[in-house]
Design a protein around this motif. Structure first.
Motif, mmCIF file in Angstrom:
data_model
loop_
_atom_site.group_PDB
_atom_site.id
_atom_site.type_symbol
_atom_site.label_atom_id
_atom_site.label_comp_id
_atom_site.label_asym_id
_atom_site.label_seq_id
_atom_site.Cartn_x
_atom_site.Cartn_y
_atom_site.Cartn_z
ATOM 1 N N PRO A 246 0.831 -1.200 0.000
ATOM 2 C CA PRO A 246 0.000 0.000 0.000
ATOM 3 C C PRO A 246 0.873 1.261 0.000
ATOM 4 C CG PRO A 246 -0.772 -1.578 1.642
ATOM 5 C CD PRO A 246 0.577 -2.054 1.185
ATOM 6 N N ASN A 247 0.647 2.115 -0.964
ATOM 7 C CA ASN A 247 1.425 3.345 -1.120
ATOM 8 C C ASN A 247 0.499 4.553 -1.184
ATOM 9 O OD1 ASN A 247 4.218 2.302 -1.476
ATOM 10 N ND2 ASN A 247 3.340 1.308 -3.274
ATOM 11 N N LEU A 248 1.098 5.723 -1.081
ATOM 12 C CA LEU A 248 0.365 6.983 -1.205
ATOM 13 C C LEU A 248 1.172 7.925 -2.068
ATOM 14 C CD1 LEU A 248 -2.071 8.754 -0.205
ATOM 15 C CD2 LEU A 248 -0.554 9.553 1.627
ATOM 16 N N ARG A 249 0.489 8.643 -2.943
ATOM 17 C CA ARG A 249 1.103 9.692 -3.750
ATOM 18 C C ARG A 249 0.321 10.989 -3.521
ATOM 19 N NH1 ARG A 249 4.116 6.026 -3.674
ATOM 20 N NH2 ARG A 249 4.841 4.755 -5.430
ATOM 21 N N LEU A 250 1.000 12.001 -3.016
ATOM 22 C CA LEU A 250 0.413 13.330 -2.885
ATOM 23 C C LEU A 250 0.978 14.190 -4.002
ATOM 24 C CD1 LEU A 250 0.810 13.857 0.977
ATOM 25 C CD2 LEU A 250 -1.131 12.861 -0.250
ATOM 26 N N ILE A 251 0.116 14.807 -4.786
ATOM 27 C CA ILE A 251 0.567 15.523 -5.979
ATOM 28 C C ILE A 251 -0.027 16.917 -6.019
ATOM 29 C CG2 ILE A 251 0.775 15.435 -8.500
ATOM 30 C CD1 ILE A 251 0.240 12.477 -8.409
ATOM 31 N N THR A 252 0.831 17.890 -6.330
ATOM 32 C CA THR A 252 0.389 19.258 -6.539
ATOM 33 C C THR A 252 1.247 19.891 -7.629
ATOM 34 O OG1 THR A 252 -0.200 21.313 -5.395
ATOM 35 C CG2 THR A 252 1.929 20.326 -4.832
ATOM 36 N N CYS A 253 1.004 21.142 -7.919
ATOM 37 C CA CYS A 253 1.779 21.833 -8.943
ATOM 38 C C CYS A 253 2.997 22.511 -8.311
ATOM 39 C CB CYS A 253 0.922 22.881 -9.646
ATOM 40 S SG CYS A 253 -0.434 22.164 -10.601
ATOM 41 N N GLY A 254 3.993 22.786 -9.129
ATOM 42 C CA GLY A 254 5.189 23.447 -8.626
ATOM 43 C C GLY A 254 6.050 23.945 -9.772
ATOM 44 N N GLY A 255 7.239 24.427 -9.416
ATOM 45 C CA GLY A 255 8.134 24.957 -10.446
ATOM 46 C C GLY A 255 7.739 26.356 -10.860
ATOM 47 N N ARG A 256 8.124 26.712 -12.066
ATOM 48 C CA ARG A 256 7.859 28.078 -12.534
ATOM 49 C C ARG A 256 6.486 28.189 -13.180
ATOM 50 N NH1 ARG A 256 9.115 28.615 -18.085
ATOM 51 N NH2 ARG A 256 9.871 26.656 -18.990
ATOM 52 N N TRP A 257 5.935 29.367 -13.125
ATOM 53 C CA TRP A 257 4.628 29.626 -13.728
ATOM 54 C C TRP A 257 4.823 29.915 -15.211
ATOM 55 C CZ3 TRP A 257 -0.378 29.165 -12.626
ATOM 56 C CH2 TRP A 257 -1.307 29.856 -13.417
ATOM 57 N N VAL A 258 4.146 29.148 -16.062
ATOM 58 C CA VAL A 258 4.247 29.358 -17.512
ATOM 59 C C VAL A 258 2.926 29.828 -18.103
ATOM 60 C CG1 VAL A 258 6.118 27.701 -17.775
ATOM 61 C CG2 VAL A 258 3.753 26.915 -17.972
ATOM 62 N N GLY A 259 1.867 29.774 -17.302
ATOM 63 C CA GLY A 259 0.577 30.269 -17.760
ATOM 64 C C GLY A 259 -0.098 29.354 -18.756
ATOM 65 N N GLY A 260 -1.117 29.868 -19.420
ATOM 66 C CA GLY A 260 -1.846 29.086 -20.416
ATOM 67 C C GLY A 260 -2.542 27.892 -19.787
ATOM 68 N N GLU A 261 -2.692 26.823 -20.569
ATOM 69 C CA GLU A 261 -3.348 25.614 -20.075
ATOM 70 C C GLU A 261 -2.478 24.849 -19.086
ATOM 71 O OE1 GLU A 261 -4.461 23.260 -23.375
ATOM 72 O OE2 GLU A 261 -5.965 24.683 -24.137
ATOM 73 N N THR A 262 -1.167 25.090 -19.107
ATOM 74 C CA THR A 262 -0.253 24.347 -18.245
ATOM 75 C C THR A 262 -0.214 24.904 -16.833
ATOM 76 O OG1 THR A 262 1.128 23.814 -20.156
ATOM 77 C CG2 THR A 262 2.126 23.552 -17.973
#
Length: 280
Positions: A246-262
């Motif tokens: 049993p594992n867990l993955r917590l995911i969010t956004c990070g890094g630089r802001w590039v805008g648009g759909e990304t």
């Protein structure tokens, strides 16, 4: 020395046949497990990344399971290159696992054999039960959890902007405590300030993550590592492919802001493993 002690006993043909059948059955079970695992990983590769939410495009609701329909190939149609490639890979994996058992030398990458080799230490396993709350004392986080499905672009859905202080459990995968990686996603920030997973990048190996479930059990996970991946190059096998425990993955956004759909260029991923459970 007596003659009887020097004679070799003839092999028992019945035992040999039984051992052969047992080996074939074990190989069949191994192939079935490997095929299911590879299928899960392959399906995830098309929706691996977590996109920055567009408030006008909330995630789609969970899709009900569709009944399996048997399809017949047209006359003269072959199985196709993908099927042949998977079949060839399965034969190679089974053969190399046989070599490992005989020689004791590991010849397969851990990414391929996760779920096939025995885990390094004991761990609890829980039945299915949806998560309702997430607690990470290290970063002073306590947040409700609701389910999310697949977004319109094929990525894993995230809570809409109005629920940025809540986390979303990806309901097409395992629940926390079952075998495999349970995936929980959340926003890093909004236009008005930090969101639920703003401090996720500050977690370190050894930190504890507690997930309270509907059945009243609390699954306690230990962080193994925190990594950042480009959204266009998120390694689906590494993130979603470990069914060894049993594992867990917590995911969010990070890094630089590039805008648009990304939005943000990267995904921050916390890798954690279940170490114990208790009741609320």
């Amino acid at each position: 020395m007596a003659r009887t002690s020097a004679r070799r006993r003839r092999p028992d043909r019945g035992r040999l046949r039984a051992a052969t059948r047992s080996t074939l059955r074990a190989s069949g079970r191994l192939a079935a497990r490997s095929t299911r695992r590879l299928g899960r990983v392959a399906r995830q590769t098309f929706r691996a990344s977590v996109a920055t939410t567009d408030p006008t495009a909330p995630p789609l609701p969970a899709r009900p399971a569709r009944p399996r329909v048997r399809r017949r190939f047209a006359p003269g149609a072959g199985p196709g290159l993908p099927v042949l490639a998977i079949a060839g890979l399965m034969v190679a994996i089974i053969a190399m696992l046989g070599v490992e058992r005989v020689t004791g030398i590991s010849v397969l990458p851990d990414q391929i054999t996760a779920g096939l080799r025995p885990p390094p230490k004991k761990f609890p396993v829980l039945p299915a039960s949806e998560p309702v709350e997430l607690t990470i004392r290290t970063i002073d986080l306590r947040a409700p959890v609701h389910s999310v499905g697949i977004a319109a672009d094929g990525s894993i859905g995230v809570p809409d902007a109005g629920r940025a202080q809540e986390a979303g459990w990806y309901d097409q995968g395992p629940t926390p405590g079952q075998y495999g990686p349970a995936v929980i996603v959340g926003h890093v920030d909004t236009t008005t300030g930090p969101a639920v997973f703003h401090e996720l990048k500050d977690l370190r190996a050894g930190d504890r993550v507690e997930v309270t479930r509907e059945d009243g059990t609390v699954a306690v996970f230990e962080v193994n590592q925190v990594q950042r991946f480009d959204k266009s190059e998120l390694p689906a096998g590494e993130v979603f492919g470990d069914f060894s425990r049993p594992n867990l993955r917590l995911i969010t956004c990070g890094g630089r802001w590039v805008g648009g759909e990304t939005g943000y260029a990267d995904n921050v991923v916390v890798f954690a493993s279940l170490v114990k459970t208790h009741r609320t």
